[in-house]
Motif scaffolding. Structure first.
Motif, PDB file in Angstrom:
ATOM      1  N   TRP A  76       0.687  -1.378  -0.040  1.00  0.00           N
ATOM      2  CA  TRP A  76       0.074   0.046  -0.022  1.00  0.00           C
ATOM      3  C   TRP A  76       0.769   1.263   0.097  1.00  0.00           C
ATOM      4  O   TRP A  76       2.157   1.189   0.302  1.00  0.00           O
ATOM      5  N   ASN A  77       0.269   2.392  -0.178  1.00  0.00           N
ATOM      6  CA  ASN A  77       0.946   3.843  -0.293  1.00  0.00           C
ATOM      7  C   ASN A  77       0.817   4.377   1.111  1.00  0.00           C
ATOM      8  O   ASN A  77      -0.459   4.206   1.765  1.00  0.00           O
ATOM      9  N   ARG A  78       1.822   4.950   1.757  1.00  0.00           N
ATOM     10  CA  ARG A  78       1.624   5.680   3.252  1.00  0.00           C
ATOM     11  C   ARG A  78       0.920   6.814   3.237  1.00  0.00           C
ATOM     12  O   ARG A  78       0.722   7.510   2.072  1.00  0.00           O
ATOM     13  N   VAL A  79       0.314   7.065   4.216  1.00  0.00           N
ATOM     14  CA  VAL A  79      -0.343   8.430   4.076  1.00  0.00           C
ATOM     15  C   VAL A  79       0.505   9.559   5.024  1.00  0.00           C
ATOM     16  O   VAL A  79       1.511   9.421   5.188  1.00  0.00           O
ATOM     17  N   TYR A  80      -0.156  10.917   4.515  1.00  0.00           N
ATOM     18  CA  TYR A  80       0.787  11.945   4.838  1.00  0.00           C
ATOM     19  C   TYR A  80       0.733  12.023   6.495  1.00  0.00           C
ATOM     20  O   TYR A  80      -0.290  11.682   7.120  1.00  0.00           O
ATOM     21  N   SER A  81       1.964  12.571   7.110  1.00  0.00           N
ATOM     22  CA  SER A  81       2.192  12.580   8.438  1.00  0.00           C
ATOM     23  C   SER A  81       1.089  13.593   9.115  1.00  0.00           C
ATOM     24  O   SER A  81       0.529  13.320  10.047  1.00  0.00           O
ATOM     25  N   ASP A  82       0.549  14.680   8.390  1.00  0.00           N
ATOM     26  CA  ASP A  82      -0.305  15.647   9.085  1.00  0.00           C
ATOM     27  C   ASP A  82      -1.597  14.833   9.095  1.00  0.00           C
ATOM     28  O   ASP A  82      -2.607  15.655   9.964  1.00  0.00           O
ATOM     29  N   THR A  83      -2.142  14.034   8.312  1.00  0.00           N
ATOM     30  CA  THR A  83      -3.307  13.344   8.502  1.00  0.00           C
ATOM     31  C   THR A  83      -3.433  12.263   9.581  1.00  0.00           C
ATOM     32  O   THR A  83      -4.523  11.764  10.089  1.00  0.00           O
ATOM     33  N   VAL A  84      -2.305  11.865  10.158  1.00  0.00           N
ATOM     34  CA  VAL A  84      -1.950  10.942  11.225  1.00  0.00           C
ATOM     35  C   VAL A  84      -2.823  11.639  12.717  1.00  0.00           C
ATOM     36  O   VAL A  84      -3.394  10.859  13.236  1.00  0.00           O
ATOM     37  N   GLN A  85      -2.572  12.690  12.781  1.00  0.00           N
ATOM     38  CA  GLN A  85      -2.903  13.610  14.191  1.00  0.00           C
ATOM     39  C   GLN A  85      -2.396  12.762  15.238  1.00  0.00           C
ATOM     40  O   GLN A  85      -3.336  12.666  16.172  1.00  0.00           O
ATOM     41  N   GLY A  86      -1.482  12.318  15.402  1.00  0.00           N
ATOM     42  CA  GLY A  86      -0.821  11.747  16.446  1.00  0.00           C
ATOM     43  C   GLY A  86       0.451  10.803  16.193  1.00  0.00           C
ATOM     44  O   GLY A  86       0.803  10.953  15.038  1.00  0.00           O
ATOM     45  N   GLN A  87       0.815   9.949  16.960  1.00  0.00           N
ATOM     46  CA  GLN A  87       1.834   8.878  16.777  1.00  0.00           C
ATOM     47  C   GLN A  87       1.330   7.839  16.060  1.00  0.00           C
ATOM     48  O   GLN A  87       0.500   7.335  16.523  1.00  0.00           O
ATOM     49  N   LEU A  88       2.001   7.489  14.653  1.00  0.00           N
ATOM     50  CA  LEU A  88       1.569   6.240  13.935  1.00  0.00           C
ATOM     51  C   LEU A  88       2.155   5.055  14.768  1.00  0.00           C
ATOM     52  O   LEU A  88       3.099   4.976  14.932  1.00  0.00           O
ATOM     53  N   ARG A  89       1.247   4.296  15.189  1.00  0.00           N
ATOM     54  CA  ARG A  89       1.316   3.094  15.649  1.00  0.00           C
ATOM     55  C   ARG A  89       1.483   2.034  14.701  1.00  0.00           C
ATOM     56  O   ARG A  89       2.392   1.130  14.796  1.00  0.00           O
ATOM     57  N   GLU A  90       0.551   1.996  13.778  1.00  0.00           N
ATOM     58  CA  GLU A  90       0.529   0.839  12.865  1.00  0.00           C
ATOM     59  C   GLU A  90      -0.265   0.901  11.847  1.00  0.00           C
ATOM     60  O   GLU A  90      -1.228   1.666  11.971  1.00  0.00           O
ATOM     61  N   TYR A  91      -0.091   0.190  10.694  1.00  0.00           N
ATOM     62  CA  TYR A  91      -1.253   0.065   9.583  1.00  0.00           C
ATOM     63  C   TYR A  91      -1.739  -1.428  10.047  1.00  0.00           C
ATOM     64  O   TYR A  91      -1.221  -2.415  10.349  1.00  0.00           O
ATOM     65  N   ARG A  92      -3.020  -1.549   9.862  1.00  0.00           N
ATOM     66  CA  ARG A  92      -3.772  -2.653  10.264  1.00  0.00           C
ATOM     67  C   ARG A  92      -4.910  -3.305   8.963  1.00  0.00           C
ATOM     68  O   ARG A  92      -5.209  -2.175   8.368  1.00  0.00           O
ATOM     69  N   MET A 116      -7.854  -1.842   4.678  1.00  0.00           N
ATOM     70  CA  MET A 116      -6.757  -1.469   5.429  1.00  0.00           C
ATOM     71  C   MET A 116      -7.154  -0.137   6.061  1.00  0.00           C
ATOM     72  O   MET A 116      -8.051   0.678   5.738  1.00  0.00           O
ATOM     73  N   VAL A 117      -6.444   0.317   7.438  1.00  0.00           N
ATOM     74  CA  VAL A 117      -6.748   1.403   8.094  1.00  0.00           C
ATOM     75  C   VAL A 117      -5.432   1.761   8.744  1.00  0.00           C
ATOM     76  O   VAL A 117      -4.202   1.020   8.872  1.00  0.00           O
ATOM     77  N   VAL A 118      -5.392   3.174   9.197  1.00  0.00           N
ATOM     78  CA  VAL A 118      -4.256   3.652   9.665  1.00  0.00           C
ATOM     79  C   VAL A 118      -4.542   3.654  11.247  1.00  0.00           C
ATOM     80  O   VAL A 118      -5.630   4.071  11.678  1.00  0.00           O
ATOM     81  N   VAL A 119      -3.648   3.600  12.468  1.00  0.00           N
ATOM     82  CA  VAL A 119      -3.848   3.422  13.764  1.00  0.00           C
ATOM     83  C   VAL A 119      -2.835   4.264  14.409  1.00  0.00           C
ATOM     84  O   VAL A 119      -1.697   4.067  14.226  1.00  0.00           O
ATOM     85  N   ASN A 120      -3.434   5.273  15.291  1.00  0.00           N
ATOM     86  CA  ASN A 120      -2.684   5.961  16.264  1.00  0.00           C
ATOM     87  C   ASN A 120      -2.754   5.581  17.760  1.00  0.00           C
ATOM     88  O   ASN A 120      -3.746   4.845  18.022  1.00  0.00           O
ATOM     89  N   GLY A 121      -2.567   6.702  18.522  1.00  0.00           N
ATOM     90  CA  GLY A 121      -2.885   6.498  19.814  1.00  0.00           C
ATOM     91  C   GLY A 121      -4.330   6.607  20.415  1.00  0.00           C
ATOM     92  O   GLY A 121      -4.707   6.168  21.331  1.00  0.00           O
ATOM     93  N   ARG A 122      -4.916   7.441  19.514  1.00  0.00           N
ATOM     94  CA  ARG A 122      -6.600   7.577  19.805  1.00  0.00           C
ATOM     95  C   ARG A 122      -7.418   6.483  19.137  1.00  0.00           C
ATOM     96  O   ARG A 122      -8.176   6.073  19.849  1.00  0.00           O
ATOM     97  N   GLY A 123      -6.744   5.721  17.909  1.00  0.00           N
ATOM     98  CA  GLY A 123      -7.840   4.713  17.536  1.00  0.00           C
ATOM     99  C   GLY A 123      -7.503   4.551  15.781  1.00  0.00           C
ATOM    100  O   GLY A 123      -6.577   4.997  15.320  1.00  0.00           O
ATOM    101  N   ASP A 124      -8.601   3.740  15.178  1.00  0.00           N
ATOM    102  CA  ASP A 124      -8.515   3.845  13.845  1.00  0.00           C
ATOM    103  C   ASP A 124      -9.032   4.810  13.210  1.00  0.00           C
ATOM    104  O   ASP A 124      -9.832   5.661  13.573  1.00  0.00           O
TER     105      ASP A 124
END
Length: 1271
Positions: free
Chosen positions: A944-960, A1006-1014
């Motif tokens: 897959w292609n990574r997402v932009y860092s400003d869209t993560v809105q937190g610490q990137l934990r994992e791709y799920r 597929m989703v992106v996961v940070n400390g807040r959630g999916d």
């Protein structure tokens, strides 16, 4: 282990016979043998009983007197286990196998000595005449010379005597005749001279004080008792006193006088406080022999209590207390500082001047003392001085008698027991301290009351014989000798031409019957007197034996023994011994005959067994007796218990294996610490061992195994050491108090046999966590004092725990509290963090500081923060807890954070800066361009292609990846659509999803996961997995109905994982370790059964079954054929049904059953008459059965249960199926009847069949059931 040889012996002493008068003292055998068995447990060891050279034995062959049993037992009790007691053994066990003839001076075991005293005649004593012969009186019992009585009891003055005829008694009081008949309170016991003075009806015992003497008289003479001085015990009251406080300067000597009231006997003195607490005594403070309390020097702590002298009186058992002394100590150091108690120079530390010693008792430099021979000499020296003097004792011109001298009262007294003339001389005591020494000399003179050198003995003569009475005594001064006859002075007695007095000897020549009398010898000096009775008896008596006839004596091999043959005769007979009827007299070599006639065998051997005959002869005749001697093997412990060291809770076994003579009964018992062992439920006592389970501290001690028979015994001793946790330390003391340190000292507890390795010091503070103990420091087990480094502003309390290999002790009692002064904190809190709990805040947390790091009161925290890299001003707040929340923060922004400690004494050091982040929000974008590539039937690759860092809105934990099984490619196969997930931590672009089901349709997101959630989901992707190998067939079963075939059955696999193409079966025959050739069978996909023919009835088979798809074979299921039901098949390797004997037996059984069936069938085919009645037409007879619902039943004898049918639990017969319905017995739906109403045809067979089927116990006996079973 300590081996103690205590072999008993009636082996050594044999089992000597008791005189006829004491036949109850020792057990006698009463078997068929004519020998009478007397079992004794007596040891007669070399050097224990008098050696042959010194042993005179009972005089003139006459049996000596028996020791009083109570006296014997008390001496035994006193000596109990003295020879067993030794220093505690620590190494391997010592062993005293020991020769049988032991060293001189060795003591026999007490239980053996008891038997010796009770069951053997004394080796010495007065001549005794059998009581059936005429004889003058002999005093047998009397009160002591100084007879002190309790005034609360009746007075008893003992006097008993024997004689033939029985003697009569009278008394004198104060040398005058005492008329008993005139005093109603005084009586004399029947057949005795004992006086009883009764005060139950009144009277004063003091009125009867005086000197009493008893006279025992018959027609042959008069015997006298000692002069008995009767005194009444006195317990006078202590006079009342008003005692002023005793004022004394610290360091000065002091004597507190007791002056107890005079009592009879003298009271026992001891000192206590008025609250009945004992006064602690040591070499500085101690009680003298006169009862006074001596202080060598007075110290300030001595006035913390008062001092009272107490007197305990023997007879009344009362304690009288003198008014208490109180002390007032004048001192230059008024504070009783406990730290000075153990000061190396306590006196100078307290300002007490040091002084040379001086004697408080006795006064001066010399004194003298007189003591009587046989008494105890007590010399005493009590000295004053600062420091307290030490006392040493010496004898001028020689050494102190080490075997009799012992030191008492902290070396202030010297006691010498059983004084003799050689103990006289000059003794001196030396009192010394570091200031000097002083000496006191005591001159000791030893005097002596009269004591016997040759006590007169009874004289038994034949008419015309000569004899003499000798009365020799010694003493200091030399005693005088006075002879009396029948209680009268010899000078006033009628003249006797056959008697001549020569000083201390009376000579008799050509004695006649008229010479019979009782003579008294009184020898006296200023210190006492001795009185002895000795009678002269003139008899003509032929020899007679005094012991039971035909005694059986058993003795242990190689021990010394003695065969007694007590006899009497006048003139005194001569005695000879013979063995087994041989004519030679036994004397010399291994045998020795004593004057009293006893035969000693010095070392008993097997060949010494036999019959011994003793023959006594005088001019009037002869008498003989026989003794049967048996020699037994000794008892020996050949495997002894060993010393052991065990941890608490383990199991210990102590062995004790014994060899003994098989004709003797062996008893094995155990002692613990020389006391009988109580075998608890944690112990198991067996014939050859003792096992202790779950060893505890109380099990520690010495264990003695005693293997004993009727004749001897053997001992073996071992010591069990139990390793336990140490005892708690005690007496904690704080010294060297400083601002940041203190010295802690303690007294170690017992290590319980395991050395202490460490001490753990713990502390408790009462501000932050009161009651909670924390580890402070750890020290090696070799120290008992340590300097503890402390923190400021903590109210400390300490305790100590000891540690060894077994475990930790209980904590000690806590010490006194010690508070240190405050200071600013020297550190800041740890684990500072900044994390958001919501998208618009940041929570700052830290670990709060404990009591030892607070350093002062009102501990608080200064919290500072600012956004990173903005150079904005610090925000700050003071917090008392351990967290602070910063609100209205941007999403996931870094902050600089500082937390500083502060108390009332100041701030802590500058804190470090920690980076924290504000709260996160959900990601705004999903992964794009998700690509799936199938790797195999159970795994796919993702990209897959990574997402932009400003869209993560937190610490990137994992791709799920979320995926689920949509369906199977097989028709009609249900699948679970449960969602599963695969995580790919970090900023990654690819991953693998595994553990998929083959031949299935899947969907994936597929989703992106940070400390807040999916974050949001990606586009759903679909993919299919290819075929795979199937799982194992389900429920694979192997049955063996007979010895020829094996049936196999199975079900389809739970997960086919594709289109099944068939099954593969592999099997191989095996018999033990032999394995045959593998055979492979292939089946179609629809086949689930298979039957195979066995090649032989012996081998077993191992089957492996797997399913196949186009990909290949899957997991296999394995089973084995069952073992043959009977090993006989394996042994015979042939079918029993082909044996001729079996075929013949079966034919005979079939023929017998057929005959029984025909007979039964003919009998039943006759049918039964069943009367059928209408309810309304036919009245009910009393004998007709009736159902509970009022209906009637058809019945005949066949309805009765068969013989042997089962009975239900409540005692009723089981209901047969024939009671249900008549239709069941026919072939069709209706029953067939004859004209008379009876059943025909198959009723009989059907009914019987069902009856027997409903009754299991009848199957073995019913021929009908036999037919059905054969069919």
């Amino acid at each position: 282990m300590r081996r103690l040889a205590a072999r008993g012996a009636a082996g050594d002493a044999g089992e000597a016979a008791a005189p006829a008068a004491d036949r109850t003292d020792c057990a006698r055998g009463r078997g068929r043998s004519p020998w009478r068995l007397i079992d004794l447990r007596a040891i007669w060891d070399t050097g224990v009983v008098l050696p042959a050279a010194d042993w005179k034995g009972p005089s003139s062959g006459v049996a000596g007197r028996r020791l009083n049993k109570a006296e014997a037992l008390s001496s035994v009790r006193k000596a109990q286990f003295e020879r067993l007691e030794a220093a505690r053994p620590r190494g391997p066990g010592s062993r005293e196998r020991g020769p049988v003839l032991r060293m001189a001076g060795q003591q026999p075991p007490p239980w053996v000595l008891a038997a010796l005293l009770l069951c053997l005649p004394s080796l010495g004593g007065a001549i005794e005449i059998p009581m059936d012969l005429s004889q003058p009186p002999t005093i047998t019992k009397q009160s002591v010379k100084d007879h002190i009585v309790d005034p609360r009891d009746n007075i008893l003055i003992e006097c008993e005597a024997k004689g033939n005829p029985a003697p009569s008694f009278h008394w004198t009081r104060n040398s005058r005749f005492f008329n008993i008949a005139k005093d109603p309170r005084v009586s004399m016991r029947r057949r005795s001279g004992t006086l009883v003075i009764d005060f139950r009806s009144g009277g004063r015992p003091e009125e009867y004080e005086g000197e009493y003497q008893c006279f025992a008289r018959n027609k042959f003479g008069t015997a006298l008792s000692n002069r008995i001085r009767l005194q009444v015990s006195k317990s006078p009251l202590w006079p009342k006193e008003n005692l002023d406080p005793v004022v004394v300067q610290e360091g000065a000597p002091l004597t507190l006088q007791c002056n107890p009231p005079p009592g009879l006997p003298s009271p026992v003195i001891f000192w206590m406080s008025s609250s009945m607490e004992p006064i602690t005594q040591d070499k500085r403070v101690s009680q003298g022999h006169n009862g006074d309390l001596y202080f060598s020097n007075v110290m300030l702590p001595d006035m913390q209590t008062d001092y009272s002298c107490n007197a305990r009186f023997h007879f009344t058992h009362t304690i009288q207390q003198k008014d208490a002394f109180t002390l007032k100590v004048l001192t230059n150091h008024p504070y009783n500082d406990s730290s000075l108690r153990n000061h190396p120079d306590m006196y100078s530390a307290r300002g007490v001047a040091e002084r040379t010693p001086s004697f408080m008792y006795p006064q001066g430099t010399a004194s003298s003392q007189m003591v009587l021979r046989g008494m105890d000499l007590l010399l005493e020296c009590i000295a004053s001085g600062v420091p307290t003097p030490d006392i040493a004792w010496y004898k001028k011109g020689g050494d102190l008698p080490s075997d009799k001298a012992k030191f008492e009262n902290f070396n202030k007294a010297l006691r010498i027991t059983n004084v003799s003339e050689e103990d006289s001389g000059e003794y001196f005591c030396l009192a010394s301290n570091k200031m000097g020494s002083i000496r006191h000399t005591i001159s000791v003179r030893v005097k002596a009351a009269p004591y016997w050198l040759d006590e007169p003995k009874n004289l038994i003569l034949a008419p015309g014989e000569d004899g003499r009475l000798v009365c020799r005594a010694s003493g200091n001064p030399k005693p005088t000798v006075q002879w009396m006859v029948n209680g009268e002075p010899l000078q006033s007695a009628p003249p006797n031409p056959n008697r001549e007095v020569a000083g201390d000897t009376i000579i008799f020549r050509d004695t006649q019957i008229s010479s019979r009398a009782v003579y008294q010898c009184n020898t006296s000096n200023e210190h006492g007197y001795l009185l002895a009775n000795a009678f002269v008896s003139v008899l003509d008596v032929p020899p007679r034996m005094l012991s039971p006839r035909n005694q059986l004596i058993r003795v242990i091999l190689y021990n010394r023994t003695r065969l007694d043959c007590p006899f009497f005769g006048s003139p005194i007979p001569t005695l000879r011994w013979f063995k087994n009827g041989q004519g030679s007299n036994l004397d010399g070599g291994n045998y020795h005959v004593y004057e009293n006639g006893s035969l000693e065998i010095k070392m008993t051997r097997k060949e010494d067994q036999g019959i011994y005959t003793c023959v006594a002869t005088n001019i009037l005749g002869k008498a003989e007796n026989q003794v049967h001697l048996e020699v037994k093997d000794p008892t020996r412990i050949y495997r002894m218990p060993e010393d052991q060291v065990a941890k608490r809770g383990t199991t210990v076994q102590l062995e004790c294996r014994v060899k003994h003579d098989p004709s003797l009964k062996l008893t094995v018992s155990w002692l613990k610490d020389d006391e009988p062992l109580y075998v608890s439920n944690r112990m198991k006592k067996e014939d050859e061992s003792l096992t202790i389970f779950g060893v505890a501290e109380r099990d520690q001690g010495s264990y003695t195994c005693i293997a004993s028979t009727e004749l001897d015994q053997d001992l073996a001793k071992a010591y069990l050491t139990v390793l336990g946790r140490p005892d708690r330390p005690r007496d904690l003391e704080l010294t060297d108090l400083a601002e940041r340190s203190v010295r802690l000292t303690w007294i170690p507890g017992d290590d319980n046999n395991s050395p202490i390795t460490d001490y753990v010091v713990q502390f408790e503070e009462d501000q932050f966590q009161p009651g909670v103990w924390h580890d402070h420091s750890k020290f090696p087990g070799s120290v008992n004092s340590a300097v503890l480094h402390l923190s400021p502003y903590v109210n400390y309390q300490f305790r100590v725990i000891a540690v060894n290999e077994v475990g930790s002790s209980h904590p000690s009692l806590p010490s006194e509290r010690y508070r240190t002064s405050g200071a600013p904190p020297e550190s800041n809190p740890a684990d500072v963090k900044g994390e958001g709990t919501r998208k618009n805040n940041m929570e700052i947390t830290w670990t709060p500081m404990n009591a030892t790091s607070a350093f002062g009161p009102n501990l608080r925290y200064i919290v500072k923060w600012r956004r990173r890299e903005t150079r904005e001003a610090w925000s700050n707040v003071t917090v008392w807890g351990s967290r602070h929340v910063v609100g209205q923060t941007p999403v996931y922004v870094p902050y600089e954070i500082r937390v500083q400690a502060e108390n009332d004494f100041g701030k802590g050091p500058e804190p470090d800066t920690v980076i924290g982040y504000s709260g996160e929000d959900y990601p705004r974008a999903a992964p794009t361009d998700v690509k799936i590539r199938v790797l195999n039937s159970t795994a796919v690759s993702l990209q897959w292609n990574r997402v932009y860092s400003d869209t993560v809105q937190g610490q990137l934990r994992e791709y799920r990846a979320y995926y689920w099984r949509e369906s199977s490619l097989l028709k009609n196969l249900w699948v679970s659509q449960k969602r599963q997930q695969a995580s790919f931590p970090g900023d990654r672009l690819r991953g693998v999803v595994s553990r998929l089901f083959p031949y299935s349709n899947y969907k994936l997101e597929m989703v992106v996961v940070n400390g807040r959630g999916d974050g949001p989901r990606s586009e759903t992707k679909e993919f299919a997995t290819p075929e795979g190998v199937p799982s194992a067939p389900r429920r694979f079963r192997v049955r063996q109905p007979n010895l020829e075939t094996i049936h196999l059955e199975w079900d389809h696999p739970e997960h086919p994982n594709g289109i099944l193409t068939g099954y593969t079966l592999k099997y191989v025959a095996f018999n033990g370790t032999k394995v045959g050739k593998q055979i492979v069978e292939n089946f179609s996909p629809n086949q689930t059964k298979f039957t195979m023919q066995r090649a032989d009835p012996v081998s077993r088979y191992r089957f492996t079954l797997s399913a196949r798809t186009q990909v290949g074979s899957g997991e296999a299921a394995t089973e084995e054929s069952p073992a043959p039901p009977n090993e006989a098949y394996t042994n015979n390797q042939a079918d029993i049904a082909t044996q001729g004997w079996f075929i013949g037996l079966m034919c005979a059984v079939a023929l017998l059953v057929l005959i029984l069936l025909i007979v039964c069938f003919i009998k039943r085919s006759r049918g039964g008459k069943y009367p059928v009645r209408e309810k309304k037409d036919v009245p009910l007879g009393p004998e007709d059965p009736k159902e509970e619902d009022g209906s009637f039943d058809y019945s005949d004898e066949d309805n009765k249960p068969l013989q042997g049918s089962q009975t239900s639990l409540d005692g009723t017969i089981k209901q047969q199926e024939s009671d249900d319905s008549l239709v069941d017995y026919g072939e069709g739906g209706e029953g067939q009847f004859n004209e008379d109403g009876s059943f025909i045809g198959q009723y009989t067979v059907k009914k019987d069949k069902e009856e027997t089927e409903g009754n299991e116990s009848s199957e073995a006996t019913s021929p009908v059931n036999a037919i059905y079973s054969l069919a």
